[in-house]
Design a protein around this motif. Structure first.
Motif, PDB file in Angstrom:
ATOM      1  N   ALA A 127       5.353  -2.676  -7.174  1.00 32.02           N
ATOM      2  CA  ALA A 127       3.972  -3.121  -6.912  1.00 32.02           C
ATOM      3  C   ALA A 127       3.268  -2.122  -6.001  1.00 32.02           C
ATOM      4  O   ALA A 127       2.096  -1.788  -6.206  1.00 32.02           O
ATOM      5  CB  ALA A 127       3.992  -4.504  -6.268  1.00 32.02           C
ATOM      6  N   HIS A 128       3.997  -1.627  -5.006  1.00 31.73           N
ATOM      7  CA  HIS A 128       3.437  -0.635  -4.078  1.00 31.73           C
ATOM      8  C   HIS A 128       3.059   0.642  -4.853  1.00 31.73           C
ATOM      9  O   HIS A 128       1.977   1.201  -4.654  1.00 31.73           O
ATOM     10  CB  HIS A 128       4.480  -0.332  -2.994  1.00 31.73           C
ATOM     11  CG  HIS A 128       4.113   0.780  -2.068  1.00 31.73           C
ATOM     12  ND1 HIS A 128       3.554   0.565  -0.831  1.00 31.73           N
ATOM     13  CD2 HIS A 128       4.212   2.129  -2.202  1.00 31.73           C
ATOM     14  CE1 HIS A 128       3.333   1.730  -0.248  1.00 31.73           C
ATOM     15  NE2 HIS A 128       3.729   2.702  -1.060  1.00 31.73           N
ATOM     16  N   GLU A 129       3.928   1.076  -5.745  1.00 29.80           N
ATOM     17  CA  GLU A 129       3.655   2.303  -6.516  1.00 29.80           C
ATOM     18  C   GLU A 129       2.465   2.103  -7.457  1.00 29.80           C
ATOM     19  O   GLU A 129       1.613   2.973  -7.602  1.00 29.80           O
ATOM     20  CB  GLU A 129       4.900   2.736  -7.300  1.00 29.80           C
ATOM     21  CG  GLU A 129       6.108   3.063  -6.428  1.00 29.80           C
ATOM     22  CD  GLU A 129       5.810   4.079  -5.342  1.00 29.80           C
ATOM     23  OE1 GLU A 129       4.931   4.931  -5.548  1.00 29.80           O
ATOM     24  OE2 GLU A 129       6.443   3.993  -4.269  1.00 29.80           O
ATOM     25  N   ILE A 130       2.416   0.951  -8.098  1.00 30.47           N
ATOM     26  CA  ILE A 130       1.300   0.655  -9.009  1.00 30.47           C
ATOM     27  C   ILE A 130      -0.022   0.644  -8.218  1.00 30.47           C
ATOM     28  O   ILE A 130      -1.054   1.119  -8.695  1.00 30.47           O
ATOM     29  CB  ILE A 130       1.541  -0.695  -9.747  1.00 30.47           C
ATOM     30  CG1 ILE A 130       2.676  -0.519 -10.770  1.00 30.47           C
ATOM     31  CG2 ILE A 130       0.272  -1.216 -10.408  1.00 30.47           C
ATOM     32  CD1 ILE A 130       3.181  -1.804 -11.400  1.00 30.47           C
ATOM     33  N   ALA A 131       0.060   0.131  -6.989  1.00 28.45           N
ATOM     34  CA  ALA A 131      -1.152   0.075  -6.151  1.00 28.45           C
ATOM     35  C   ALA A 131      -1.691   1.473  -5.845  1.00 28.45           C
ATOM     36  O   ALA A 131      -2.900   1.666  -5.750  1.00 28.45           O
ATOM     37  CB  ALA A 131      -0.855  -0.681  -4.860  1.00 28.45           C
ATOM     38  N   HIS A 132      -0.788   2.461  -5.713  1.00 29.31           N
ATOM     39  CA  HIS A 132      -1.259   3.833  -5.497  1.00 29.31           C
ATOM     40  C   HIS A 132      -2.080   4.296  -6.712  1.00 29.31           C
ATOM     41  O   HIS A 132      -3.118   4.936  -6.560  1.00 29.31           O
ATOM     42  CB  HIS A 132      -0.080   4.800  -5.315  1.00 29.31           C
ATOM     43  CG  HIS A 132       0.480   4.837  -3.929  1.00 29.31           C
ATOM     44  ND1 HIS A 132      -0.291   5.031  -2.807  1.00 29.31           N
ATOM     45  CD2 HIS A 132       1.764   4.734  -3.480  1.00 29.31           C
ATOM     46  CE1 HIS A 132       0.487   5.028  -1.724  1.00 29.31           C
ATOM     47  NE2 HIS A 132       1.739   4.851  -2.112  1.00 29.31           N
ATOM     48  N   ALA A 133      -1.603   3.971  -7.910  1.00 31.67           N
ATOM     49  CA  ALA A 133      -2.327   4.389  -9.125  1.00 31.67           C
ATOM     50  C   ALA A 133      -3.653   3.644  -9.245  1.00 31.67           C
ATOM     51  O   ALA A 133      -4.701   4.236  -9.520  1.00 31.67           O
ATOM     52  CB  ALA A 133      -1.469   4.140 -10.368  1.00 31.67           C
ATOM     53  N   LYS A 174       1.166  14.251  -0.030  1.00 31.89           N
ATOM     54  CA  LYS A 174       1.527  13.108   0.817  1.00 31.89           C
ATOM     55  C   LYS A 174       0.320  12.201   0.954  1.00 31.89           C
ATOM     56  O   LYS A 174      -0.775  12.652   1.255  1.00 31.89           O
ATOM     57  CB  LYS A 174       1.909  13.612   2.213  1.00 31.89           C
ATOM     58  CG  LYS A 174       3.311  14.182   2.289  1.00 31.89           C
ATOM     59  CD  LYS A 174       4.173  13.295   3.197  1.00 31.89           C
ATOM     60  CE  LYS A 174       5.612  13.789   3.326  1.00 31.89           C
ATOM     61  NZ  LYS A 174       6.374  13.663   2.102  1.00 31.89           N
ATOM     62  N   PHE A 175       0.571  10.920   0.704  1.00 38.90           N
ATOM     63  CA  PHE A 175      -0.521   9.973   0.906  1.00 38.90           C
ATOM     64  C   PHE A 175      -0.708   9.745   2.406  1.00 38.90           C
ATOM     65  O   PHE A 175       0.241   9.841   3.174  1.00 38.90           O
ATOM     66  CB  PHE A 175      -0.204   8.639   0.226  1.00 38.90           C
ATOM     67  CG  PHE A 175      -0.144   8.735  -1.273  1.00 38.90           C
ATOM     68  CD1 PHE A 175      -1.190   9.279  -1.995  1.00 38.90           C
ATOM     69  CD2 PHE A 175       0.956   8.259  -1.976  1.00 38.90           C
ATOM     70  CE1 PHE A 175      -1.148   9.359  -3.376  1.00 38.90           C
ATOM     71  CE2 PHE A 175       1.010   8.341  -3.355  1.00 38.90           C
ATOM     72  CZ  PHE A 175      -0.047   8.892  -4.064  1.00 38.90           C
ATOM     73  N   SER A 176      -1.941   9.420   2.765  1.00 38.87           N
ATOM     74  CA  SER A 176      -2.211   9.166   4.179  1.00 38.87           C
ATOM     75  C   SER A 176      -1.629   7.807   4.578  1.00 38.87           C
ATOM     76  O   SER A 176      -1.298   6.980   3.717  1.00 38.87           O
ATOM     77  CB  SER A 176      -3.723   9.147   4.412  1.00 38.87           C
ATOM     78  OG  SER A 176      -4.274   8.011   3.763  1.00 38.87           O
ATOM     79  N   ASP A 179      -3.631   5.100   3.107  1.00 37.35           N
ATOM     80  CA  ASP A 179      -3.351   4.839   1.685  1.00 37.35           C
ATOM     81  C   ASP A 179      -2.063   4.024   1.535  1.00 37.35           C
ATOM     82  O   ASP A 179      -1.964   3.141   0.678  1.00 37.35           O
ATOM     83  CB  ASP A 179      -3.216   6.158   0.914  1.00 37.35           C
ATOM     84  CG  ASP A 179      -4.566   6.837   0.694  1.00 37.35           C
ATOM     85  OD1 ASP A 179      -5.601   6.207   0.993  1.00 37.35           O
ATOM     86  OD2 ASP A 179      -4.577   7.989   0.231  1.00 37.35           O
ATOM     87  N   GLU A 180      -1.062   4.350   2.362  1.00 40.46           N
ATOM     88  CA  GLU A 180       0.213   3.611   2.290  1.00 40.46           C
ATOM     89  C   GLU A 180      -0.008   2.137   2.661  1.00 40.46           C
ATOM     90  O   GLU A 180       0.528   1.242   2.023  1.00 40.46           O
ATOM     91  CB  GLU A 180       1.261   4.226   3.237  1.00 40.46           C
ATOM     92  CG  GLU A 180       1.733   5.607   2.834  1.00 40.46           C
ATOM     93  CD  GLU A 180       2.357   5.675   1.444  1.00 40.46           C
ATOM     94  OE1 GLU A 180       2.700   4.621   0.861  1.00 40.46           O
ATOM     95  OE2 GLU A 180       2.462   6.784   0.917  1.00 40.46           O
ATOM     96  N   LYS A 181      -0.817   1.937   3.677  1.00 42.46           N
ATOM     97  CA  LYS A 181      -1.099   0.573   4.124  1.00 42.46           C
ATOM     98  C   LYS A 181      -1.851  -0.188   3.025  1.00 42.46           C
ATOM     99  O   LYS A 181      -1.560  -1.338   2.723  1.00 42.46           O
ATOM    100  CB  LYS A 181      -1.945   0.635   5.405  1.00 42.46           C
ATOM    101  CG  LYS A 181      -1.737  -0.531   6.322  1.00 42.46           C
ATOM    102  CD  LYS A 181      -2.466  -0.318   7.636  1.00 42.46           C
ATOM    103  CE  LYS A 181      -2.871  -1.659   8.199  1.00 42.46           C
ATOM    104  NZ  LYS A 181      -3.851  -1.558   9.261  1.00 42.46           N
TER     105      LYS A 181
HETATM  106 ZN   LIG Z   1       3.493   4.778  -1.002  1.00 42.26          ZN
END
Ligand SMILES: [Zn+2]
Length: 216
Positions: A127-133, A174-176, A179-181
């Motif tokens: 879910a976290h990875e999908i959220a990045h996309a 690298k995501f900020s 972005d990770e949050k």
């Molecule tokens: Zn991430």
């Protein structure tokens, strides 16, 4: 008329390259093209990314794809009909990772699948990875790392080689922290629409930090 529109867009991008409103003006095709290029490169480098053959590993693919299906069926997924959200499993038991490149190409390492304690934990990571996309973090990051020039050439589509060159560097981006949050917050939202425990997101990452400390 068309040219004027493009120059207008260019001007706005130069002024507000990292602004969300501008992100909305950048076509989703850019995410899709980047992801596509990247997936070609992965397919072409079996030694670095030994992707399991889906035909020969139906059981594990069915398991992961079932989790993926539940997540992308969430009402909060905006690009279900735009991004392919394909899943590929990489044979590497020593890597506890998953990633999803721009445009929704998901990759999961066997190390992660074996490491998680529950299906909810794996769902949390996916879910976290999908959220990045979904939040288009790669394109946003590209604008911030390489400047507006890259985005402009992508929008103008003048040189397809640019996409390939950028695609090669996608993994080192690298995501900020922000972005990770954001990815964690969206992941929890998606998980609420599934039978999985939303606490799977935090649980796994905490465990991973402990593991990293142990191996240091
Ligand atoms: Zn991430």
């Amino acid at each position: 008329m068309f040219l004027i529109k493009r120059w207008y867009l260019l001007l706005i991008i130069m002024i507000f390259s990292s602004c969300n409103a501008v992100m909305e003006m950048i076509p989703l095709d850019i995410d899709k093209n980047l992801g596509e290029q990247f997936s070609y490169q992965i397919n072409a480098s079996q030694s670095e990314y030994p992707v399991l053959d889906p035909e020969k590993n139906k059981e594990v693919y069915t398991y992961v794809e079932n989790i993926r299906n539940q997540l992308i069926n969430s009402d909060k997924i905006k690009y279900r009909d735009h991004f392919p959200y394909t899943v590929k499993i990489i044979q590497d038991d020593n890597t506890l990772n998953a990633f999803c490149v721009a445009g929704g190409y998901i990759y999961v390492y066997t190390g992660l699948i074996k490491y998680v304690d529950s299906e909810s934990e794996l769902a949390g990571v996916l879910a976290h990875e999908i959220a990045h996309a979904e939040n288009r973090h790669t394109v946003k990051q590209l604008a911030e790392s390489y400047g507006t020039g890259v985005l402009i050439s992508l929008i103008f589509g003048s040189d397809y080689r640019d996409l390939i060159n950028i695609g090669q560097q996608l993994l080192s981006l690298k995501f900020s922290r922000g972005d990770e949050k954001e990815a964690d917050q969206y992941a929890v939202e998606y998980l609420y629409d599934t039978p999985y425990d939303p606490r799977g997101v935090g649980g796994f990452f905490k465990k991973l930090i402990k593991e990293e400390k142990r191996s240091q």
